[in-house]
Design a protein around this motif. Structure first.
Motif, mmCIF file in Angstrom:
data_model
loop_
_atom_site.group_PDB
_atom_site.id
_atom_site.type_symbol
_atom_site.label_atom_id
_atom_site.label_comp_id
_atom_site.label_asym_id
_atom_site.label_seq_id
_atom_site.Cartn_x
_atom_site.Cartn_y
_atom_site.Cartn_z
ATOM 1 N N VAL A 278 -5.085 -41.177 -1.415
ATOM 2 C CA VAL A 278 -5.853 -41.905 -2.430
ATOM 3 C C VAL A 278 -4.959 -42.253 -3.622
ATOM 4 N N GLU A 279 -4.350 -41.231 -4.220
ATOM 5 C CA GLU A 279 -3.592 -41.483 -5.450
ATOM 6 C C GLU A 279 -2.388 -42.395 -5.192
ATOM 7 N N LEU A 280 -1.576 -42.046 -4.193
ATOM 8 C CA LEU A 280 -0.384 -42.861 -3.922
ATOM 9 C C LEU A 280 -0.725 -44.165 -3.200
ATOM 10 N N ASP A 281 -1.571 -44.083 -2.170
ATOM 11 C CA ASP A 281 -1.801 -45.247 -1.305
ATOM 12 C C ASP A 281 -2.781 -46.259 -1.880
ATOM 13 N N ILE A 282 -3.711 -45.792 -2.688
ATOM 14 C CA ILE A 282 -4.750 -46.708 -3.198
ATOM 15 C C ILE A 282 -4.569 -46.944 -4.700
ATOM 16 N N GLU A 283 -4.689 -45.874 -5.492
ATOM 17 C CA GLU A 283 -4.698 -46.044 -6.949
ATOM 18 C C GLU A 283 -3.356 -46.537 -7.494
ATOM 19 N N TYR A 284 -2.276 -45.930 -7.064
ATOM 20 C CA TYR A 284 -0.970 -46.356 -7.579
ATOM 21 C C TYR A 284 -0.542 -47.698 -7.011
ATOM 22 N N LYS A 285 -0.966 -47.986 -5.802
ATOM 23 C CA LYS A 285 -0.665 -49.314 -5.253
ATOM 24 C C LYS A 285 -1.392 -50.396 -6.047
ATOM 25 N N GLU A 286 -2.652 -50.120 -6.394
ATOM 26 C CA GLU A 286 -3.408 -51.072 -7.225
ATOM 27 C C GLU A 286 -2.748 -51.231 -8.588
ATOM 28 N N LEU A 287 -2.278 -50.121 -9.155
ATOM 29 C CA LEU A 287 -1.586 -50.188 -10.443
ATOM 30 C C LEU A 287 -0.308 -51.012 -10.327
ATOM 31 N N ALA A 288 0.420 -50.834 -9.235
ATOM 32 C CA ALA A 288 1.657 -51.596 -9.025
ATOM 33 C C ALA A 288 1.375 -53.096 -8.968
ATOM 34 N N ILE A 289 0.317 -53.467 -8.271
ATOM 35 C CA ILE A 289 -0.059 -54.882 -8.199
ATOM 36 C C ILE A 289 -0.409 -55.412 -9.595
ATOM 37 N N GLU A 290 -1.176 -54.587 -10.334
ATOM 38 C CA GLU A 290 -1.580 -54.964 -11.689
ATOM 39 C C GLU A 290 -0.363 -55.149 -12.603
ATOM 40 N N LYS A 291 0.684 -54.355 -12.385
ATOM 41 C CA LYS A 291 1.883 -54.402 -13.237
ATOM 42 C C LYS A 291 2.963 -55.331 -12.668
ATOM 43 N N ASN A 292 2.569 -56.177 -11.713
ATOM 44 C CA ASN A 292 3.452 -57.210 -11.146
ATOM 45 C C ASN A 292 4.643 -56.651 -10.376
ATOM 46 N N VAL A 293 4.469 -55.484 -9.770
ATOM 47 C CA VAL A 293 5.475 -54.964 -8.845
ATOM 48 C C VAL A 293 5.333 -55.749 -7.540
ATOM 49 N N GLN A 294 6.404 -56.369 -7.086
ATOM 50 C CA GLN A 294 6.323 -57.334 -5.987
ATOM 51 C C GLN A 294 6.242 -56.693 -4.601
ATOM 52 N N ASP A 295 6.639 -55.444 -4.492
ATOM 53 C CA ASP A 295 6.489 -54.740 -3.207
ATOM 54 C C ASP A 295 6.337 -53.261 -3.495
ATOM 55 N N TYR A 296 5.471 -52.610 -2.727
ATOM 56 C CA TYR A 296 5.179 -51.182 -2.927
ATOM 57 C C TYR A 296 5.154 -50.537 -1.548
ATOM 58 N N ILE A 297 6.127 -49.688 -1.293
ATOM 59 C CA ILE A 297 6.258 -49.009 0.001
ATOM 60 C C ILE A 297 6.060 -47.519 -0.231
ATOM 61 N N ARG A 298 5.287 -46.878 0.639
ATOM 62 C CA ARG A 298 5.104 -45.433 0.504
ATOM 63 C C ARG A 298 5.655 -44.718 1.732
ATOM 64 N N ILE A 299 6.513 -43.730 1.500
ATOM 65 C CA ILE A 299 7.069 -42.911 2.570
ATOM 66 C C ILE A 299 6.072 -41.800 2.901
ATOM 67 N N ASN A 300 5.890 -41.515 4.177
ATOM 68 C CA ASN A 300 4.948 -40.475 4.595
ATOM 69 C C ASN A 300 5.444 -39.082 4.216
ATOM 70 N N THR A 301 4.522 -38.123 4.218
ATOM 71 C CA THR A 301 4.914 -36.723 4.103
ATOM 72 C C THR A 301 5.544 -36.271 5.428
ATOM 73 N N VAL A 302 6.209 -35.113 5.404
ATOM 74 C CA VAL A 302 6.965 -34.681 6.582
ATOM 75 C C VAL A 302 6.061 -34.285 7.748
ATOM 76 N N GLY A 303 4.845 -33.826 7.462
ATOM 77 C CA GLY A 303 3.883 -33.522 8.523
ATOM 78 C C GLY A 303 4.425 -32.558 9.565
ATOM 79 N N ASP A 304 4.252 -32.930 10.832
ATOM 80 C CA ASP A 304 4.713 -32.064 11.926
ATOM 81 C C ASP A 304 5.941 -32.640 12.625
#
Length: 319
Positions: A278-304
């Motif tokens: 939610v925070e990284l994938d939705i809220e911060y991505k929306e903030l990035a768009i609002e602040k004119n960041v032209q691309d926003y990529i999120r790296i996954n957690t290490v998981g299994d």
């Protein structure tokens, strides 16, 4: 006779339905490692905060299936680690999972471990960096219920692994895979984001911020051939206290002002949950768009991922 080892993995936990959100929050804020006041003040504050924050938190979990996925994600790690340990180690290994603030709680898992009758126990935090608010309180909770249950089997604690090569390389490998797909890497800034803490916790001697920096510096050493610009930042601030910084929100805004694209890297979470989904994938991505960041990529957690699981297995076997 083969020696039996119980490996007890533990994490923060999360609500398994919307009705569980408020009691989960109460358990979180009632923890003396989080709210350091004595009772009855801590109880009253935990009741007040959990009641006020519950509607906000329910809306957050509503975006990801009405529950936290952290237990299911941790269960994948548990199964993978148990399989790896039994293929690499001597004797028999059985992995268990308890969560600090929601089910399965330490009280339940202590009884399951007691029934298993291990010869030794290894406590394995799923927090790479140590903090009293995460690993510390988990160890305290385990010890409390083990003592109440008269579980006398000796146990050892793997305290932290902030810059251990298996953790660092797993993250660096995922970043490299993404960098190889980009035409102009110089357009991007890595935001290495960790969960924040109040400044007063760090000033009291908590090593969390130092260890987050150790993780990030080790990741960047693995990525030195790319000469990437990066910033260490902190997310998930709540309440009126001053928190460590810079904040991830502010760094997203600064990236927009600097005409930088963003690669967001969670460095203190090993599984997906509300702070990532939610925070990284939705809220911060929306903030990035609002602040004119032209691309926003999120790296996954290490998981299994197997490199991460193999590293955890090595830590267990060494202990």
């Amino acid at each position: 006779m083969n020696k039996k080892t119980a490996v007890v993995m533990f994490n923060l936990g999360g609500p398994d339905c919307l009705d569980a959100v408020q009691p989960f929050l109460f358990n979180l804020f009632y923890d003396p490692a989080i709210i350091t006041l004595p009772n009855p003040f801590r109880w009253l504050i935990a009741k007040s905060i959990s009641r006020k924050r519950a509607p906000i938190a329910r809306a957050i979990y509503g975006k990801i299936g009405n529950k936290s996925p952290i237990l299911q994600e941790t269960e994948k790690q548990r199964i993978a680690l148990e399989k790896t340990l039994n293929s690499q180690g001597n004797g028999e290994y059985k992995c268990f999972v308890f969560m600090r603030y929601w089910h399965p709680l330490a009280q339940q898992i202590v009884e399951e471990v007691k029934t298993y009758q291990p010869d030794q126990i290894i406590l394995l935090p799923l927090y790479p960096q140590y903090s009293i608010t995460t690993t510390g309180t988990g160890i305290i909770e385990w010890h409390k219920w083990a003592k109440k249950s008269n579980l006398t089997t000796p146990y050892r604690v793997i305290k932290d692994y902030p810059d251990h090569i298996f953790y660092v390389q797993t993250i660096a490998d995922m970043i490299c895979q993404k960098l190889l797909t980009l035409n102009d890497k110089s357009e991007y800034r890595l935001l290495l984001s960790a969960h924040g803490l109040p400044k007063k916790t760090i000033e009291a001697g908590d090593v969390y911020q130092i260890q987050v920096e150790m993780t990030c510096e080790a990741i960047m050493r693995e990525l030195k051939e790319y000469n990437m610009e990066y910033v260490i930042c902190y997310q998930s601030r709540v309440g009126p206290l001053e928190w460590i910084g810079p904040s991830t929100d502010d760094e997203i805004e600064r990236a927009g002002l600097d005409h930088k694209k963003i690669i967001m890297v969670p460095v203190a979470f090993v599984s997906e949950h509300s702070e990532t989904l939610v925070e990284l994938d939705i809220e911060y991505k929306e903030l990035a768009i609002e602040k004119n960041v032209q691309d926003y990529i999120r790296i996954n957690t290490v998981g299994d991922q197997q490199k991460f699981i193999d590293g955890l297995a090595k830590l267990v076997l060494e202990n």
